[in-house]
Scaffold this active site. Structure first.
Site, PDB file in Angstrom:
ATOM      1  N   GLU A  51       0.864  -1.177   0.000  1.00 45.38           N
ATOM      2  CA  GLU A  51       0.000   0.000   0.000  1.00 45.38           C
ATOM      3  C   GLU A  51       0.908   1.238   0.000  1.00 45.38           C
ATOM      4  OE1 GLU A  51      -3.441  -0.217   2.838  1.00 45.38           O
ATOM      5  OE2 GLU A  51      -2.338  -1.985   3.515  1.00 45.38           O
ATOM      6  N   ARG A  57       5.773 -13.423   9.384  1.00 47.45           N
ATOM      7  CA  ARG A  57       6.431 -12.156   9.088  1.00 47.45           C
ATOM      8  C   ARG A  57       7.650 -11.952   9.981  1.00 47.45           C
ATOM      9  NH1 ARG A  57       4.867  -7.984  12.717  1.00 47.45           N
ATOM     10  NH2 ARG A  57       3.119  -8.547  14.050  1.00 47.45           N
ATOM     11  N   LYS A  69       3.385   2.408  11.183  1.00 46.09           N
ATOM     12  CA  LYS A  69       3.413   3.676  10.446  1.00 46.09           C
ATOM     13  C   LYS A  69       2.967   4.833  11.331  1.00 46.09           C
ATOM     14  CE  LYS A  69       2.333   1.268   6.153  1.00 46.09           C
ATOM     15  NZ  LYS A  69       1.282   0.949   5.171  1.00 46.09           N
TER      16      LYS A  69
END
Length: 636
Positions: A90, A317, A327
């Site tokens: 994204e 992950r 973020k």
């Protein structure tokens, strides 16, 4: 770039004399745990905490993660003559260390099997997307050494996605919902942690023709954001929350960076992702285990609209402890000037790691040596730094660097004395070459290498004691020193060069050799520099658990600045010959055009360093990449 104005930067003019976002879970934990018991997909493997090895690991095959384990089994499950993968970020933030694993897996898997990998920007939320993120993401992929087969955008398919949404409505597979967020949560069993009964939206059974009319009204601007949604008619009895009538389209009053004001409705990730995978003929859709439960809805939608269904498989992950990768949290650090910016070397964004000087090959080597499985592995920062250190040990030259220099005046040498000393750039690899530095009457040593009062456990320079200067033929013996009475700091040391007067080469070999830099205007030596030593930005392994939040866990000494450091003139040649090393995305850079961060070297007995982009003209700014490996058996 605005400089930090917080207390986590400490300027050190001189040392004292005694000093030597991963994707969010779509449902709450309680729902997920309950859903996993009924889900059609396997349970996630428990989190594994990586142990730090005590000894350097042997070199690892750079393709080992594709030859064995999870990724080998994925390929065996669906072997293909034409492997096609994708990396679908994204464009609403900068990539971080965790994304490097996704890049390495998706691009590397395709490359290993002679296939191709798309870079597809999932640009379905114009409210959060900015051009700088598109640019930075593509740059980081290239920096890591990968070239996308094509750069595509989810928005390329907006027309086709809309057509499939209408087709799904006509099949009674989707409906327009006007419920509030609270009402939708109650339909799914209640707020986080609740386990109430699930029930259908009151609009779920409206006729397809009515939903189609309402969907077109959404498109044409009748509704404002959150007044109407297109929801997929899935299976509310399924234990998997990803089958509880997910949203497919929502209203957003924001122009899109590529399509302008053409659309007032935008598809969600759950509607877009699997269909774009299908459009691009993705053979292996590889993603992290956050999407494990989404595999069922991924396959359901492909079947519902009757398109090709790629195979989705999930891996654990990469998560780094001792820092933050969210973020939102990173943005707070930047906006409040706790760091210089998104590329601050203390952050674990990829642009931050690049500025810090971490080579792209070191990051890929780190990912490869960890291997790939379905487990989430929490890795400590020190483990990452060990891997980087091993990589740099074999790939960068060595120079003499002084963080806090003091002059040593060799009284028994003439004022104009200059002797050329040849130094290897690597003591182990002759291919690195050699260079010459001047040995003169005045040389500089590091303050930590001199003591006013000698001791048995100190093997460097002290009054009446000899020490070797690296590669200089004979040692020097300190005879006296001067100090600034107000600060208590030594300002200069006087010494004698212990060259035998009879012309022989016999002398008592000193116990220790130290780094030094000669003073010679003719050689433009020494080169003055500002050195930035980076320490962990946070004080604990889990900043989020700190009382009062992660900002209260900030390390006030995360950056130490030595404004008066000195480095030998070998730096000039190192700059000309950069990048060091010529690997991954830096291997095709022309000499003289490499970025500052590619000028990497080991500062002998100090650490590994690179030049910072704040360098300009004669101003040299150095960043410490990682410290040298500690040797517990080494004396003072």
């Amino acid at each position: 770039m605005e400089e930090s104005n917080k207390s986590n930067t400490v300027a050190l003019p001189e040392r004292s004399k005694h000093e030597s976002d991963a994707v969010e879970q779509r449902s709450n934990v309680a729902i997920l745990e309950k859903a996993q018991k009924k889900a059609k997909t396997p349970k996630p493997t428990p989190v594994k905490k990586e142990k730090i090895p005590n000894v350097p690991a042997a070199p690892i095959d750079p393709e080992s993660m594709f030859k064995e384990g999870f990724l080998k089994s994925v390929y065996n499950e669906k072997s293909s003559d034409k492997v096609i993968t994708r990396f679908p970020p994204e464009p609403n933030g900068f990539l971080h260390i965790g994304h490097s694993k996704a890049i390495a897996i998706n691009f590397g898997f395709a490359r290993y099997h002679n296939g191709v990998c798309y870079l597809r920007f999932d640009d379905t939320n114009p409210e959060a997307e900015e051009e700088k993120y598109f640019t930075a993401i593509e740059e980081m992929i290239q920096w890591l050494g990968f070239t996308p087969y094509k750069v595509t955008y989810s928005s390329d398919n907006f027309d086709r996605l809309y057509e499939l949404a209408e087709a799904l409505i006509n099949k009674d597979g989707a409906y327009v919902c006007h419920c509030t967020d609270t009402e939708i949560k109650l339909q799914k069993g209640g707020e986080k942690g609740a386990a109430g009964p699930r029930y259908a939206c009151p609009h779920r059974d409206r006729p397809p023709e009515q939903s189609l009319t309402e969907f077109r009204a959404m498109r044409d601007g009748k509704y404002k954001p959150r007044e109407a949604f297109l929801r997929m008619k899935q299976d509310l009895t399924d234990g998997n929350p990803q089958m509880w009538d997910l949203a497919a389209y929502r209203v957003l009053e924001k122009e899109h960076h590529r399509t302008g004001d053409k659309w007032r409705i935008y598809p969600t990730y759950d509607f877009t992702h699997c269909l774009c995978d299908s459009f691009e003929d993705i053979s292996h859709s590889l993603c992290t285990t956050e999407f494990q439960l989404s595999r069922v809805s991924y396959e359901w939608l492909c079947d519902a609209v009757e398109v090709y269904k790629p195979m989705q498989r999930e891996y654990g992950r990469l998560n780094l402890t001792g820092t933050v990768l969210s973020k939102r949290k990173l943005l707070k650090l930047v906006e409040d000037h706790h760091v210089r910016g998104w590329d601050d070397p203390r952050l674990y964004t990829l642009i931050g790691l690049r500025r810090r000087g971490v080579p792209p090959g070191a990051i890929l080597s780190f990912v490869n040596e960890l291997g790939v499985s379905t487990a989430l592995t929490n890795i400590q920062i020190v483990r990452f730094e060990q891997s980087v250190r091993r990589y740099l040990e074999q790939t960068v030259p060595r120079l003499m660097l002084l963080l806090d220099p003091i002059p040593v005046i060799i009284d028994n040498l003439p004022d104009n004395y200059v002797e050329d000393i040849e130094l290897p750039f690597s003591p182990k690899d002759p291919s690195f070459g050699t260079h010459v530095v001047p040995f003169t009457k005045t040389v500089y040593i590091d303050r930590s290498d001199f003591r006013e009062v000698d001791s048995k456990d100190f093997f460097r320079l002290a009054p009446g004691k000899s020490v070797g200067l690296l590669k200089v033929p004979f040692p020097v013996k300190a005879t006296s020193f001067k100090k600034d009475e107000s600060s208590g700091l030594v300002t200069e040391v006087h010494a004698d060069y212990e060259k035998p007067e009879d012309g022989t080469t016999a002398f008592k070999k000193p116990k220790t050799y130290i780094q030094w830099v000669g003073s010679s205007a003719a050689h433009s030596s020494p080169i003055k520099a500002e050195v930035r030593i980076f320490n962990p930005l946070f004080r604990s392994e889990n900043p989020d658990t700190a009382e009062g939040g992660y900002l209260n866990d900030l390390n006030p000494n995360s950056e130490e600045i030595y404004p008066n450091a000195m480095i030998e003139i070998g730096l000039k040649e190192i700059r000309k010959r950069a990048p060091w090393p010529e690997e991954e995305g830096e291997k095709d850079i022309k000499k003289g055009e490499a970025g500052w961060e590619t000028v990497r070297f080991q500062g002998l007995r100090v650490g590994y360093f690179c030049m910072d982009r704040d360098s300009e003209g004669d101003k040299v700014v150095l960043n410490r990449i990682v410290s040298l490996k500690e040797d517990a058996g080494k004396g003072s």
